[in-house]
Design a protein around this motif. Structure first.
Motif, mmCIF file in Angstrom:
data_model
loop_
_atom_site.group_PDB
_atom_site.id
_atom_site.type_symbol
_atom_site.label_atom_id
_atom_site.label_comp_id
_atom_site.label_asym_id
_atom_site.label_seq_id
_atom_site.Cartn_x
_atom_site.Cartn_y
_atom_site.Cartn_z
ATOM 1 N N ILE A 258 -6.235 5.307 4.973
ATOM 2 C CA ILE A 258 -6.056 3.952 4.443
ATOM 3 C C ILE A 258 -5.826 4.002 2.937
ATOM 4 N N VAL A 259 -6.624 4.796 2.230
ATOM 5 C CA VAL A 259 -6.469 4.902 0.772
ATOM 6 C C VAL A 259 -5.111 5.486 0.419
ATOM 7 N N ALA A 260 -4.678 6.519 1.152
ATOM 8 C CA ALA A 260 -3.379 7.139 0.879
ATOM 9 C C ALA A 260 -2.247 6.128 1.048
ATOM 10 N N LEU A 261 -2.329 5.294 2.089
ATOM 11 C CA LEU A 261 -1.306 4.272 2.307
ATOM 12 C C LEU A 261 -1.328 3.236 1.190
ATOM 13 N N TRP A 262 -2.520 2.817 0.794
ATOM 14 C CA TRP A 262 -2.680 1.817 -0.266
ATOM 15 C C TRP A 262 -2.070 2.318 -1.580
ATOM 16 N N MET A 263 -2.185 3.602 -1.844
ATOM 17 C CA MET A 263 -1.710 4.167 -3.102
ATOM 18 C C MET A 263 -0.222 4.517 -3.080
ATOM 19 N N ALA A 264 0.391 4.555 -1.882
ATOM 20 C CA ALA A 264 1.768 5.048 -1.796
ATOM 21 C C ALA A 264 2.782 4.000 -1.358
ATOM 22 N N ASP A 265 2.395 3.120 -0.447
ATOM 23 C CA ASP A 265 3.348 2.184 0.138
ATOM 24 C C ASP A 265 3.611 1.032 -0.832
ATOM 25 N N THR A 266 4.882 0.741 -1.099
ATOM 26 C CA THR A 266 5.241 -0.304 -2.070
ATOM 27 C C THR A 266 4.776 -1.694 -1.644
ATOM 28 N N ARG A 267 4.486 -1.865 -0.361
ATOM 29 C CA ARG A 267 3.955 -3.164 0.081
ATOM 30 C C ARG A 267 2.563 -3.417 -0.467
ATOM 31 N N PHE A 268 1.832 -2.335 -0.797
ATOM 32 C CA PHE A 268 0.442 -2.475 -1.223
ATOM 33 C C PHE A 268 0.223 -2.023 -2.672
ATOM 34 N N THR A 269 1.313 -1.817 -3.422
ATOM 35 C CA THR A 269 1.189 -1.423 -4.826
ATOM 36 C C THR A 269 1.800 -2.491 -5.716
ATOM 37 N N ASP A 270 1.440 -2.464 -7.001
ATOM 38 C CA ASP A 270 1.994 -3.437 -7.945
ATOM 39 C C ASP A 270 3.277 -2.899 -8.573
#
Length: 286
Positions: A102-114
């Protein structure tokens, strides 16, 4: 795997000094945690037999107790007793695996990054505003555990915090687990294993198969050492984030396989113990 006595490998005497150095911080940890020398000997005895059985088997030949005894120096009766232990189980605790994904996705996917590429604060489902929610992030990875249960666990472990407007914010503890966190011990074992395994492969094989490099300087002032540590942290974090983004994309777009990959970075500084200080300027180089 090659026999330990194959030509080209360092002999036991030459390994004494580097092995003593790499074991020193581990022995310090063992003593601090109450792991006694006899307990460590029991563990090493079992590991010696286990590795000899599983990593030094000869093709089409029975792996006898006598051969294991010859390879390890452990008595045949003790070898026979320990062989039933089986191969080590490489198991990732469920909570560790789920959190990591979950953390890896949050840090990599543009849907969940600023806009800067950093993990964006996520709103809760049903709250005001637009954009992705914490629930959608969790459900992207797993539907076996309710997002609320993940949130409660993460708040308790300080992996996330809640900001002034109720958004879920990824905390530093998500990247660098704190003392007592289950993930810290798991990564302690896995990352040290992989680093040592890469280094062992490099001195056992020609050409060296893995990149294993370090930049090191001695004779520095405390201020210089701290500034270099801060710089290396920044450079390393940027490299890890870039690698994570690429790995996420590859994992989405490629078929499943049987391989794993680990890209790690470490930074260390200490006051050089007396007797180990380098006075020759010619030695101060990477």
């Amino acid at each position: 795997m090659a026999d330990a006595r194959d030509e080209g490998l360092p002999d036991a005497a030459r390994l004494q000094q580097p092995v003593a150095r790499l074991l020193r911080p581990l022995v310090r940890l063992f003593i601090s945690c109450g792991t006694t020398f006899p307990a460590l000997c029991d563990l090493l005895r079992e590991l010696y037999v286990n590795v000899a059985v599983h990593d030094f088997a000869l093709p089409d030949k029975e792996q006898t107790d006598s051969r294991i005894s010859l390879l390890t120096g452990i008595h045949r009766k003790e070898v026979h007793r320990l062989r039933s232990a089986g191969a080590p189980v490489r198991m990732v605790p469920a909570a560790v695996s789920r959190t990591t994904q979950i953390v890896a996705l949050w840090m990599a996917d543009t849907r969940f990054t600023d806009e800067t590429g950093a993990p964006a604060p996520l709103r809760r489902a049903g709250s005001e505003g637009s954009g992705p929610t914490f629930e959608s992030l969790v459900e992207e990875v797993t539907r076996d555990v309710r997002p609320r249960a993940v949130l409660d666990e993460w708040l308790d472990r300080k992996i996330v915090t809640v900001d002034a407007v109720g958004r879920i914010v990824l905390a530093e503890a998500a990247i660098a687990p704190s003392k007592g966190d289950e993930r810290q011990l798991y990564y302690f074992g896995r990352n040290l294993h992989d680093h040592i395994a890469a280094a062992v492969a490099n001195i056992s094989t020609s050409p060296a198969p893995f990149m294993e490099r370090a930049v090191h300087y001695e004779g520095l002032s405390q201020d210089a050492a701290r500034r270099l540590e801060a710089l290396s942290r920044e450079l390393a974090m940027n490299a890890l984030l870039a690698a994570n983004r690429e790995a996420q994309a590859m994992q989405k777009n490629s078929e499943d396989g049987e391989w794993r990959w680990n890209f790690g970075v470490y930074v260390y500084r200490e006051k050089t113990p007396p007797g180990e200080r380098v006075d020759d300027d010619a030695e101060k180089q990477p």
